[in-house]
Write an enzyme that holds these catalytic residues in place. Structure first.
Site, PDB file in Angstrom:
ATOM      1  N   PHE A 153      22.284 -28.757 -22.072  1.00  0.00           N
ATOM      2  CA  PHE A 153      21.853 -27.808 -21.043  1.00  0.00           C
ATOM      3  C   PHE A 153      21.623 -28.577 -19.750  1.00  0.00           C
ATOM      4  O   PHE A 153      20.768 -29.451 -19.687  1.00  0.00           O
ATOM      5  CB  PHE A 153      20.572 -27.048 -21.417  1.00  0.00           C
ATOM      6  N   ASP A 238      20.221 -37.062 -17.523  1.00  0.00           N
ATOM      7  CA  ASP A 238      19.592 -35.854 -16.995  1.00  0.00           C
ATOM      8  C   ASP A 238      18.181 -35.784 -17.586  1.00  0.00           C
ATOM      9  O   ASP A 238      17.987 -35.366 -18.727  1.00  0.00           O
ATOM     10  CB  ASP A 238      20.410 -34.612 -17.363  1.00  0.00           C
ATOM     11  N   LYS A 267      12.212 -30.234 -12.061  1.00  0.00           N
ATOM     12  CA  LYS A 267      11.080 -29.570 -12.708  1.00  0.00           C
ATOM     13  C   LYS A 267       9.725 -30.138 -12.272  1.00  0.00           C
ATOM     14  O   LYS A 267       9.225 -29.770 -11.218  1.00  0.00           O
ATOM     15  CB  LYS A 267      11.282 -29.552 -14.218  1.00  0.00           C
TER      16      LYS A 267
HETATM   17  C1  LIG Z   1      16.054 -27.006 -16.484  1.00  0.00           C
HETATM   18  C2  LIG Z   1      17.107 -28.029 -16.565  1.00  0.00           C
HETATM   19  C3  LIG Z   1      18.111 -28.128 -15.587  1.00  0.00           C
HETATM   20  C4  LIG Z   1      18.272 -27.111 -14.486  1.00  0.00           C
HETATM   21  O1  LIG Z   1      17.167 -27.047 -13.655  1.00  0.00           O
HETATM   22  P1  LIG Z   1      16.988 -25.784 -12.676  1.00  0.00           P
HETATM   23  O2  LIG Z   1      15.859 -26.194 -11.785  1.00  0.00           O
HETATM   24  O3  LIG Z   1      16.656 -24.605 -13.539  1.00  0.00           O
HETATM   25  O4  LIG Z   1      18.273 -25.603 -11.953  1.00  0.00           O
HETATM   26  C5  LIG Z   1      19.008 -29.165 -15.686  1.00  0.00           C
HETATM   27  N1  LIG Z   1      18.939 -30.066 -16.679  1.00  0.00           N
HETATM   28  C6  LIG Z   1      18.001 -29.992 -17.643  1.00  0.00           C
HETATM   29  C7  LIG Z   1      17.963 -31.031 -18.715  1.00  0.00           C
HETATM   30  C8  LIG Z   1      17.060 -28.969 -17.630  1.00  0.00           C
HETATM   31  O5  LIG Z   1      16.151 -28.879 -18.607  1.00  0.00           O
END
Ligand SMILES: *Cc1c(COP(=O)(O)O)cnc(C)c1O
Length: 414
Positions: A153, A238, A267
């Site tokens: 994700f 990520d 986040k």
């Molecule tokens: C939440 C998330 C994203 C996307 O972040 P948004 O601020 O919702 O665009 C990307 N990578 C990971 C691992 C995430 O958990």
């Protein structure tokens, strides 16, 4: 101003049912929220329109890791609100340089590129990796590929969902951006086989969050690091969800003894106040971008940088990482006690848990609905799995209380 056009929000106080009806009638149904309407928050607690209090065990997917309305973060935001909030990157401002330098120092990278959302950080990382591939590695123009993991994700933009294998995220949104190949998460040999001379990056969540807090098998990330070094490929981690103290370390990669070439953060970096994300790398990577090649109107704005600096300052002490580590041990012990009592598997690192609900009892959603009745807010993922990630400011007795509520919820369904 005219007062004869009464909008629904003027008809206070609306009931919970009114709010839900308005949302159902007037908002796109791209979420299926639990039937609760929040009006305020403080620390780990949220209050609904009827005055009921709930322990927040989602913390907006780690975006509220420091608790709702954290004093230090609010103070930084308020101070910045009184000075300047947005300039655009056409000018320097006095929060930008310090934010990039302090964030870089926190994670051990020379340069930062601030954006807003996590998905933008991912998009930015992809662009930088491709540019690096053409300019530094010498990949023929238009031929770059990036290896990703199955069940990833990384966000919701068109390019990012192009390499998702979640049908909900993907189906109906094509045509898809080419240039990605997926291999099973945890399978280093499959990864090695997928890399070719046109591969510019391997993009992974070190711990797959949305997939259900899936931890990497032992030795996997070290092998990824070796492969990337051997094959001249950028290792992009990520850490939008796993990073910034959630797992008990500043970065989840630290648990596995690896240093990627690029971190993607988001986040929690926004302190639960504003969206703040960033790409972090050394100058040999991020230095490939020249003026005009990438940008964002809001990325790196003064308010975001002031909030981000407060977050970095809080992480620099190590206090939150330590809290997550110690409380995480408590959480794991308590959750392990529910194995065989409605839970079939528990995966835990720091204050972050993926727990699989016995299908005989019900779905993850049903458990979340019971948790709501017991005063705990949590979110299911992929049917049978529940994710717990309370704010790191939670107290030990509150954490116990949350697990007691989970036990009671499982008992309700038995
Ligand atoms: C939440 C998330 C994203 C996307 O972040 P948004 O601020 O919702 O665009 C990307 N990578 C990971 C691992 C995430 O958990």
């Amino acid at each position: 101003m005219s007062t004869d056009t009464v909008t629904p929000t003027d008809l206070a106080p609306l009931t919970e049912a009114d709010h839900i009806r308005l949302a159902e009638q007037h908002a796109a149904a791209n979420y299926a929220p639990l039937p609760v309407v929040i009006t305020s928050g403080e620390g780990c607690w949220l209050t609904d329109v009827a005055g009921n209090r709930y322990l927040d065990c989602l913390s907006a997917y780690s975006a509220v890791s420091f608790g709702h309305r954290n004093e230090r973060i609010l103070a930084a935001a308020r101070e910045q609100l009184e000075r300047v909030t947005l300039t655009g990157r056409a000018f320097h401002h006095d929060q930008f340089g310090p934010f990039c330098a302090e964030l870089g120092a926190l994670v051990g990278k020379q340069m930062a590129l601030p954006m807003n959302t996590g998905a933008e950080a991912v998009e930015t990382g992809i662009k930088v990796a491709r540019k690096w591939g053409y300019q530094v590695k010498g990949v023929p123009d238009g031929q770059a590929n990036i290896v990703v993991a199955a069940n990833n994700f990384h966000g919701r933009t068109t390019t990012v969902i192009s390499f998702s294998d979640d049908p909900d995220a993907r189906v109906g949104f094509g045509p898809y951006t080419p240039g990605f190949r997926a291999v099973p998460f945890g399978d280093a040999e499959a990864l090695a086989a997928a890399i070719d001379e046109h591969t510019v990056a391997v993009l992974l969540e070190p711990i797959q969050g949305e997939a259900g807090v899936i931890l990497p098998p032992s030795g996997y990330l070290r092998r990824v690091r070796e492969l990337c070094t051997e094959r001249n490929v950028l290792f992009i981690a990520d850490e939008v969800q796993s990073g910034l103290a959630r797992t008990g370390r500043t970065l989840a990669c630290e648990h596995y003894g690896v240093v990627p070439d690029m971190y993607l953060l988001g986040k929690a970096l926004g302190g639960g106040v504003v969206p703040v994300s960033a790409v972090l790398a050394d100058a040999d990577v991020l230095g490939v971008l020249r003026p005009g090649q990438h940008g964002s109107t809001f990325g790196g704005n003064p308010l975001a940088c002031a909030v981000g600096r407060a977050v970095v300052g809080m992480l620099a002490t190590g206090e939150y990482q330590e809290r997550a580590r110690v409380l995480g041990e408590q959480l794991r012990e308590r959750l392990d006690g529910l194995l065989g009592h409605g839970l079939t598997e528990v995966r835990c690192l720091g204050l972050w848990a993926g727990i699989d609900v016995d299908p005989a009892l019900g779905t993850g959603r049903e458990v979340c609905e019971r948790l709501l009745a017991h005063g705990v807010l949590a979110k299911d993922t992929h049917g049978q799995t529940l994710r717990l990630g309370p704010p790191l400011v939670i107290e030990p007795d509150e954490l116990d209380w949350a697990v007691d509520a989970l036990r009671a919820s499982l008992t309700d369904l038995a």
